[in-house]
Design a protein around this motif. Structure first.
Motif, short mmCIF file in Angstrom:
data_model
loop_
_atom_site.label_atom_id
_atom_site.label_comp_id
_atom_site.label_asym_id
_atom_site.label_seq_id
_atom_site.Cartn_x
_atom_site.Cartn_y
_atom_site.Cartn_z
N ASP A 587 0.85 -1.19 0.00
CA ASP A 587 0.00 0.00 0.00
C ASP A 587 0.89 1.24 0.00
OD1 ASP A 587 -1.56 2.29 1.35
OD2 ASP A 587 -3.12 0.81 0.92
N ASP A 592 -1.39 6.49 -4.03
CA ASP A 592 -2.82 6.29 -3.79
C ASP A 592 -3.36 5.00 -4.42
OD1 ASP A 592 -5.24 6.99 -2.62
OD2 ASP A 592 -5.97 7.99 -4.43
N TYR A 593 -2.65 3.91 -4.20
CA TYR A 593 -3.18 2.61 -4.61
C TYR A 593 -2.59 1.53 -3.70
CZ TYR A 593 1.17 1.13 -6.94
OH TYR A 593 2.45 0.76 -7.22
N LYS A 595 -1.85 -2.95 -3.70
CA LYS A 595 -1.73 -4.12 -4.57
C LYS A 595 -1.68 -5.37 -3.71
CE LYS A 595 1.35 -6.10 -8.13
NZ LYS A 595 2.63 -5.90 -8.86
N SER A 620 -5.98 -4.57 -7.21
CA SER A 620 -5.88 -3.34 -6.40
C SER A 620 -7.10 -3.18 -5.51
CB SER A 620 -5.74 -2.13 -7.32
OG SER A 620 -6.79 -2.13 -8.28
N ARG A 622 -7.44 -0.95 -3.41
CA ARG A 622 -7.65 0.51 -3.32
C ARG A 622 -6.99 1.16 -4.52
NH1 ARG A 622 -4.95 4.91 -1.31
NH2 ARG A 622 -3.18 3.67 -0.60
N GLY A 623 -7.75 2.02 -5.24
CA GLY A 623 -7.21 2.71 -6.40
C GLY A 623 -7.07 1.77 -7.60
N THR A 624 -6.23 2.18 -8.54
CA THR A 624 -5.98 1.41 -9.76
C THR A 624 -4.48 1.21 -9.92
OG1 THR A 624 -7.93 2.36 -10.82
CG2 THR A 624 -6.27 1.36 -12.26
N LEU A 625 -4.09 -0.02 -10.27
CA LEU A 625 -2.67 -0.29 -10.44
C LEU A 625 -2.14 0.45 -11.66
CD1 LEU A 625 -2.39 -4.15 -9.78
CD2 LEU A 625 -2.06 -2.28 -8.17
N ASP A 650 -5.07 -4.50 -14.33
CA ASP A 650 -5.27 -4.04 -12.96
C ASP A 650 -5.58 -5.19 -12.00
OD1 ASP A 650 -5.85 -1.95 -10.88
OD2 ASP A 650 -7.86 -2.83 -11.05
#
Length: 735
Positions: A587, A592-593, A595, A620, A622-625, A650
């Protein structure tokens, strides 16, 4: 008139005549009222030595007492067991229980191996280890150290009641070994029985020598494979019974490489001393030579047939043997005299003592030895726990003895640290090829161990090839049992990133990544470690070939990292049973993502068939890879109908089932097998950065031949997918 005499009557008369001659001979040798003294000589021959048990069966049935014994190699094992009081039936029972294939592989199953050692074995070829000590570099002294062989010998002669001493045997015994330093013959007639048996079985280069003072001891077959002179010196018998089971010389067509040439050289040396020994056989002595055609020195699995042939060869000379028989009362008296008397229950362990170590912390050894004190010794549990200690990778051998001092039973554990340490050079390689591309990498690292009393380690190395890398890492346990640890790492890696669209390679990027991990963790027993900490990264990409599909921006970012690596497979790469679970979560607040990746695998065998499955998810939460940290599918047994990392995106979902048939095992001393298999796979990638038109789940099938070898896994296979680039794969080496 000529009288017709049936053939059976002629045979009976011949037998009676032979018996009469044997009785007269016995009278001449021993004198009136005296028993004929018999010396028994058991020669070496590897697995062919199981024939000795068949010989002993017939001697027992004919009530022939033995007055002294000598043995070499496998003959040392059987003669030592016989002198220790074991009957042929008890020896057969031990053979039935023994796993001979596993016995010549010292390491415990991977699920009982130290997680740190598993981590190193995945990256470097275990057999490539070169040790560095104050005396300089030193390679492995043998294919195996003989760890499990020694524990088998211990159990065979009941070392749990105290170390048997040769001079205390009720039958005088001589065991022959060879001094590797001087080339001289070493004859054990006193001292540790198990040590002598193990030394006499040390096949040069195949098994590590046994150190005895200034001597390095190996197989006695090199100097006296049929030690007839030893029984003559020991008890001056009236008659010697010698059993020859040695391997014959190889034929010209059987000699085709270094291993067979070395084997033939040993056979020549052995046959020369056998000829000298057989010249000592007198006219009244007996030579038993079982017909062992088709049984090799490594064919321990054929022990039933080998014992049978030893029995047949002995029964064929019954007329000569029967003159050596005594009446039942005399034989029973002899049996009572040679029988070792053991208590009804094993001794209770009052205390555990760790002896002989210099570098390793004793508490690190003792962590494997729980629930022994105050309990009767259990040799099955002890063998398993000593195997786990050996699996820590610090020792050449781990042995035990039971001592009775001051009214206490002390279980002494003796781990012999590797002479070739504490520093090591480790090597690894991999080669992977398909119809589209191939990669080759060679890595080398230098490892320093036991930098402090808690077991600190440093590892640094390089990789050259298609994916050059430099790395350094430090592993610092925080307690003597090495449950908690710190693990800082710094590395640089350059890789190729290929971008595909409609199965065409549109672009190739060279990516450089610098990584600094500052992690702490806990080992969950032998399951594996859980780690958590901070990971700092610097990443850049340069277009090498094709159209610029992504920006070449440099990125520096950091984040929290947590990993879990649980592995309970029985083998490192190609298991037959067990499971593994690997998870990773990263994280980065800066980008801001987050994995996450989870990989669950399992395998189970049913005889020679192995079935396995795999489930993998990554993406991901949270967010987008971003493209520079995306996930991918493709490659051999990772959606085999597509090129490695062909589908980038993603998130990914993947599952497979595999069915394999084991075609054959690797030779004794090597763990692994060769298989033919089929894999059915399915997977999909969402939020794709490549193969934008490849919607939904993609199915793939792979057929392959391969398995686990000393160089790592080796596979050749074919992968097919209706929407992919079907390809032939070849892979060898450490991933």
């Amino acid at each position: 008139m000529t009288q017709f005499i049936p053939a059976t009557s002629l045979l009976n008369r011949a037998i009676l005549t032979s018996v009469a001659v044997a009785i007269i001979l016995g009278s001449n040798l021993a004198g009136a009222g005296e028993r004929i003294r018999v010396g028994l000589v058991l020669g070496g021959g590897g697995a062919r030595g199981a024939a000795h048990i068949g010989v002993l069966e017939v001697l027992k049935e004919q009530r022939i007492p033995i007055d002294c014994l000598s043995g070499t190699s496998m003959g040392a094992l059987i003669s030592g067991a016989f002198a220790a009081g074991l009957s042929p039936e008890e020896m057969m029972s031990a053979m039935d229980r023994a796993n001979w294939k596993d016995m010549f592989n010292d390491s415990p199953p991977m699920y009982d191996t130290n997680p740190r050692r598993k981590y190193l074995s995945r990256r470097f070829i275990p057999g490539s280890e070169i040790g560095f000590s104050e005396n300089g570099p030193e390679a492995l002294p043998g294919v195996v150290d003989g760890q499990k062989i020694k524990l088998f010998i211990n159990k065979l002669v009941h070392s749990e009641y105290g170390e048997p001493q040769i001079e205390k045997m009720h039958i005088p015994l001589s065991i022959v070994a060879t001094d590797l330093v001087t080339g001289g013959k070493v004859v054990f007639r006193e001292g540790s029985l198990t040590k002598a048996m193990r030394a006499s079985m040390s096949i040069p280069a195949a098994m590590s020598p046994v150190k005895d003072g200034e001597k390095l001891l190996v197989d006695g077959a090199l100097v006296a494979n049929i030690p007839i002179g030893e029984v003559r010196d020991q008890c001056n018998p009236d008659i010697v019974i010698a059993v020859k089971v040695g391997s014959p010389l190889l034929k010209a067509e059987e000699i085709g490489g270094i291993p067979s040439t070395l084997a033939q050289m040993v056979n020549i040396l052995t046959e020369q001393n056998v000829a000298r020994s057989l010249a000592e056989i007198g006219p009244d002595d007996i030579l038993i030579e079982p017909e062992l055609e088709g049984i090799g020195a490594g064919d321990f699995k054929l022990y039933d047939e080998t014992v049978k042939r030893g029995r047949e060869a002995t029964e064929a000379i019954l007329p000569r043997l029967q003159g050596l028989s005594v009446d039942r009362a005399q034989y029973e008296d002899w049996l009572v005299q040679r029988k070792q008397i053991y208590p009804e229950s094993p001794p209770v362990v009052d205390e555990i003592e760790i002896a002989g170590i210099k570098r390793v912390n004793p508490r690190y050894v003792k962590r494997h030895l729980q629930n022994y004190e105050g309990e009767p010794i259990n040799t099955e549990n002890l063998d398993n726990d000593l195997g786990r200690i050996y699996g820590d990778g610090e020792y050449q051998s781990v042995d035990y003895s039971m001592l009775n001092t001051r009214d206490k039973n002390i279980l002494r554990i003796t781990p012999i640290e590797k002479k070739r340490g504490p520093d090591y050079l480790r090597l690894g390689l991999n080669f992977e090829s398909s119809l589209e591309a191939s990669t080759f990498n060679f890595r080398a690292a230098y490892q320093k161990t036991w930098l402090n009393h808690l077991g600190g380690e440093w590892l640094g190395g390089v990789q050259v090839g298609n994916e050059p890398a430099v790395f350094t890492e430090f592993y610092q346990p925080l307690d003597p049992t090495q449950r908690f640890f710190l693990e800082p790492k710094l590395s640089f890696t350059r890789r190729s990133l290929n971008i595909y669209q409609n199965n065409r390679n549109l672009a190739e990027y060279k990516t450089d990544e610098y990584t600094l991990d500052l992690l702490g963790g806990v080992n969950i027993g032998l399951l594996g470690p859980i780690k958590i900490g901070w990971s700092e990264r610097y990443r850049s990409a340069d277009l090498e070939i094709g159209s610029p599909l992504f920006s070449n921006d440099e990125k520096r970012f950091g984040g929290w990292l947590a990993t879990v690596d649980f592995d309970q497979f029985d083998r490192l790469y190609v298991p037959t049973r067990g499971w593994s679970f690997r998870g990773r979560y990263f994280d980065t607040p800066q980008e801001d993502y987050s994995k996450a990746r989870f990989d669950l695998r399992g395998a189970q065998n049913f005889g020679e068939y192995v079935f396995s499955g795999r489930l993998q998810m990554a993406g991901s939460p949270r967010g987008t890879l971003p493209a520079y940290d995306a996930v991918a599918l493709g490659g051999f047994l990772n959606l085999s109908g597509f090129m490695p990392d062909q589908i980038i995106g993603d998130s990914l979902y993947y599952g497979s089932v595999r069915a394999e048939k084991i075609l054959g095992q690797l030779p004794i001393g090597l763990r692994g097998d060769m298989r033919i298999g089929i894999a059915l796979e399915t997977g999909k990638v969402d939020g794709r950065y490549s193969e934008l038109e490849l919607e939904g789940w993609q199915n793939s099938i792979a057929v392959y031949l391969g398995g686990e070898t000393p160089l790592g896994p080796v596979f050749v296979g074919y992968g097919y997918a209706q929407e992919g680039i079907s390809s032939i794969y070849f892979f060898i080496g450490t991933p």
